[in-house]
Design a protein around this motif. Sequence first.
Motif, PDB file in Angstrom:
ATOM      1  N   ALA A 114       0.823  -1.222   0.000  1.00 42.20           N
ATOM      2  CA  ALA A 114       0.000   0.000   0.000  1.00 42.20           C
ATOM      3  C   ALA A 114       0.845   1.255   0.000  1.00 42.20           C
ATOM      4  O   ALA A 114       0.522   2.241  -0.663  1.00 42.20           O
ATOM      5  N   SER A 115       1.921   1.245   0.755  1.00 45.89           N
ATOM      6  CA  SER A 115       2.829   2.386   0.778  1.00 45.89           C
ATOM      7  C   SER A 115       3.943   2.139  -0.213  1.00 45.89           C
ATOM      8  O   SER A 115       4.639   1.119  -0.156  1.00 45.89           O
ATOM      9  N   LYS A 116       4.125   3.060  -1.138  1.00 51.07           N
ATOM     10  CA  LYS A 116       5.172   2.892  -2.147  1.00 51.07           C
ATOM     11  C   LYS A 116       6.555   2.876  -1.511  1.00 51.07           C
ATOM     12  O   LYS A 116       7.475   2.219  -2.020  1.00 51.07           O
ATOM     13  N   THR A 117       6.714   3.593  -0.416  1.00 53.81           N
ATOM     14  CA  THR A 117       8.021   3.577   0.254  1.00 53.81           C
ATOM     15  C   THR A 117       8.293   2.208   0.860  1.00 53.81           C
ATOM     16  O   THR A 117       9.401   1.670   0.731  1.00 53.81           O
ATOM     17  N   ALA A 125      14.768  -1.390  -3.013  1.00 49.79           N
ATOM     18  CA  ALA A 125      14.978  -0.081  -3.658  1.00 49.79           C
ATOM     19  C   ALA A 125      14.637   1.015  -2.646  1.00 49.79           C
ATOM     20  O   ALA A 125      13.469   1.287  -2.384  1.00 49.79           O
ATOM     21  N   GLU A 126      15.658   1.636  -2.076  1.00 47.75           N
ATOM     22  CA  GLU A 126      15.455   2.651  -1.053  1.00 47.75           C
ATOM     23  C   GLU A 126      14.998   3.971  -1.683  1.00 47.75           C
ATOM     24  O   GLU A 126      15.675   4.514  -2.564  1.00 47.75           O
ATOM     25  N   PRO A 127      13.827   4.508  -1.269  1.00 46.00           N
ATOM     26  CA  PRO A 127      13.371   5.792  -1.832  1.00 46.00           C
ATOM     27  C   PRO A 127      14.188   6.960  -1.305  1.00 46.00           C
ATOM     28  O   PRO A 127      14.830   6.857  -0.250  1.00 46.00           O
ATOM     29  N   LEU A 128      14.177   8.054  -2.048  1.00 43.13           N
ATOM     30  CA  LEU A 128      14.884   9.258  -1.625  1.00 43.13           C
ATOM     31  C   LEU A 128      14.051  10.031  -0.617  1.00 43.13           C
ATOM     32  O   LEU A 128      12.825  10.122  -0.728  1.00 43.13           O
ATOM     33  N   ASP A 129      14.731  10.608   0.388  1.00 38.67           N
ATOM     34  CA  ASP A 129      14.060  11.461   1.371  1.00 38.67           C
ATOM     35  C   ASP A 129      13.869  12.837   0.737  1.00 38.67           C
ATOM     36  O   ASP A 129      14.845  13.525   0.453  1.00 38.67           O
ATOM     37  N   ALA A 184      10.596  10.738  -2.926  1.00 35.41           N
ATOM     38  CA  ALA A 184      11.180  11.186  -4.189  1.00 35.41           C
ATOM     39  C   ALA A 184      11.907  10.031  -4.857  1.00 35.41           C
ATOM     40  O   ALA A 184      12.412   9.114  -4.191  1.00 35.41           O
ATOM     41  N   GLU A 185      11.937  10.086  -6.168  1.00 31.83           N
ATOM     42  CA  GLU A 185      12.721   9.132  -6.948  1.00 31.83           C
ATOM     43  C   GLU A 185      13.311   9.872  -8.133  1.00 31.83           C
ATOM     44  O   GLU A 185      12.774  10.913  -8.553  1.00 31.83           O
ATOM     45  N   PRO A 186      14.422   9.404  -8.686  1.00 27.79           N
ATOM     46  CA  PRO A 186      15.017  10.098  -9.831  1.00 27.79           C
ATOM     47  C   PRO A 186      14.016  10.210 -10.977  1.00 27.79           C
ATOM     48  O   PRO A 186      13.285   9.259 -11.272  1.00 27.79           O
ATOM     49  N   TYR A 187      13.982  11.369 -11.600  1.00 28.89           N
ATOM     50  CA  TYR A 187      13.069  11.595 -12.719  1.00 28.89           C
ATOM     51  C   TYR A 187      13.796  11.311 -14.020  1.00 28.89           C
ATOM     52  O   TYR A 187      14.812  11.939 -14.338  1.00 28.89           O
ATOM     53  N   LEU A 188      13.279  10.342 -14.760  1.00 34.07           N
ATOM     54  CA  LEU A 188      13.850   9.984 -16.050  1.00 34.07           C
ATOM     55  C   LEU A 188      12.930  10.501 -17.146  1.00 34.07           C
ATOM     56  O   LEU A 188      11.871   9.922 -17.398  1.00 34.07           O
ATOM     57  N   ALA A 189      13.317  11.593 -17.766  1.00 36.06           N
ATOM     58  CA  ALA A 189      12.461  12.214 -18.777  1.00 36.06           C
ATOM     59  C   ALA A 189      12.249  11.318 -19.977  1.00 36.06           C
ATOM     60  O   ALA A 189      11.233  11.411 -20.668  1.00 36.06           O
ATOM     61  N   ARG A 190      13.194  10.432 -20.269  1.00 36.53           N
ATOM     62  CA  ARG A 190      13.089   9.563 -21.435  1.00 36.53           C
ATOM     63  C   ARG A 190      12.906   8.094 -21.040  1.00 36.53           C
ATOM     64  O   ARG A 190      13.247   7.193 -21.796  1.00 36.53           O
ATOM     65  N   PHE A 271      12.305  -0.664 -10.174  1.00 37.59           N
ATOM     66  CA  PHE A 271      11.012  -1.022  -9.596  1.00 37.59           C
ATOM     67  C   PHE A 271      10.281   0.236  -9.125  1.00 37.59           C
ATOM     68  O   PHE A 271      10.864   1.086  -8.444  1.00 37.59           O
ATOM     69  N   LEU A 272       9.026   0.380  -9.512  1.00 34.44           N
ATOM     70  CA  LEU A 272       8.223   1.522  -9.097  1.00 34.44           C
ATOM     71  C   LEU A 272       7.260   1.153  -7.979  1.00 34.44           C
ATOM     72  O   LEU A 272       7.279   1.733  -6.899  1.00 34.44           O
TER      73      LEU A 272
END
Length: 645
Positions: A114-117, A125-129, A184-190, A271-272
């Motif tokens: 339920a929680s993405k974190t 996969a550790e999420p960004l703070d 937060a997670e890295p944003y991949l524009a492509r 992994f998302l």
Amino acid sequence: MIETLLVANRGEIACRVLRTCRDLGVATVAVHSDPDAHALHVRRADAAVRLPGAAPADTYLRGDLVVAAALAAGADAVHPGYGFLSENAGFARRVEEAGLTWVGPPPEAIEAMASKTRAKRLMGAEPLDPDALTAADLPVLIKAAAGGGGRGMRVVRDLGALRGELAAARAEALSAFGDGEVFAEPYLARGRHVEVQVLADAHGTVWPLGTRDCSLQRRHQKVVEEAPAPGLPPALVDELYGTAVRAARAIGYRGAGTVEFLVAEDGTAHFLEMNTRLQVEHPVTEAVYGVDLVALQLRVAEGAALPPEPPAPRGHAVEARLYAEDPARGFAPQTGTLHALEVPGVRLDTGYAAGDGIGVHYDALLAKAVAHAPTRAEAVRLLARALERARVHGPVTNRDLLVRSLRHPEFTEPGRADTGFYERHLAALTAPPPGGRHAAIAAALAEAAARPGPGAWRNLPSQPRSRTYGEEHGGTPVDHEVRYVRTRDGHLLPDDPDVRVVSAGAREVRLDVAGVVRPYRVTAHPGTDTVHVDTPAGAYRLTRRPRFTDPVERTAPGSLLAPMPGTVVRLAEGLAVGARVEAGDTLLWLEAMKMEHHVTAPASGVLTALHAEPGRQVPVGALLAVVAPESPEGPPVQSAQEEQA
């Protein structure tokens, strides 16, 4: 065996579940809010129970009322669909505690993902703070830990904007999901959005039912999906399958679920999340594998075992989501009566029928059109053509955007499109279509045939008659005045010498343009000024203009009008009369059809009036605020209209 199923949802997915229940001989119960009292899912169910109210929080999100409805109607099982309570572990427990069969995964499995974190940590996969980000971490995507569907998401490219975007994301997440946690997670524009459909039973079998590519997205919501995901190396597919099966086994999963990934340009998969429910885009998997996922959900819930191996895939499938929205105006949702919805030649999953009203309370999804063919190129061609020839009458939709997207070279090349597709191409994809002038000519001649009036035809040409029709694209109207003369030999068009009228009836007009004859099917629905013109090469939505325009009250300069009907969610921090604002500043957020929309200052100046407050429902065009623009000589000056108000 399930005998009577309550569908704890509405619209397209409710109708989808009801269809399978009918095929299996399962009786059905619908629930509905007050605006949905006559909705299609209510009409198709064997019984229906009212959930008093209009807002989702008072109706479809009230688990206690839904369980009470199931018990009152004699249901012995509950299917949650997608959205609303579908990933609510507390609701799943409440259903089971009431002695009903829950058509979904165990509550513990829902809680685990339920929680993405928590889900990311479970999968290593550790999420960004988000509160500890530095410039080196940018760009990032801020996401709500407890939800999806684009709510609570913000892209941050500049560290100076981080604080404001975090506050906005947390507020939206709290409003939408009751939980303001974000990460937060890295944003991949492509990057490419790729997912794996899984199906698991209670006997230890987990099927990976292929991949899907859902990269074409607007506002972080999917628009076009396909199966299998094109252009993935076999080794990467095996990796995705392995991760998806491992995720399902790690939480003791049961039923249908989806594991989502972001695939970077270098082929690395990130992994998302895992969605512990049926996905909107499940029909493409059904088409490729020849299965009914809803039927399999029901059988798994009844305790049946899956075969050891899934069926073999066959061909390619593509799905396009048809929304009541205007892509040329920031995807603003549209409301009104749906007069016609016909998309022949492909599968159409919808929660609407001709004559139904499209309101402001729920998602703007009208239907999903799905094409299946032996190859990807054939499936894409079939879907594009079916949408191009569809009859969709009523509010503005994204139909033209879908057709152009499916034919764009970046999409037709397998595996090339990514999540930045609309960011790069939206302007070109929403440009006004050609041919509007000819559609207006057809509309004028059809109306003349339907209302011939006195005079019929004359031996000698007389003064031309005229009718005017308007097109609108992105809020910019374009009017077409059509002048015509009817003679013994047919119609003459003095302003359009390159057009020859082949025939003109009240419902169909045939025009010869540069030697090519095309039919134009014209429909004017009673009680409206809208005229729909359907052609084999596309469709046009025109507005009949009155012959004599009455004077209208002018809007004061700097007026901020509601771009759509909706509810004021919140105001910008510190916003009050007397505050100075800059053009483009977000002054307030308006919620319509489950999405929040920024309403920005029309000019730089001082806020001289504020008529919006959180919780207020407003119609389209309602005056929300007035910004007195700056003048070259001095401070902002109130207009005469403001002073009179």
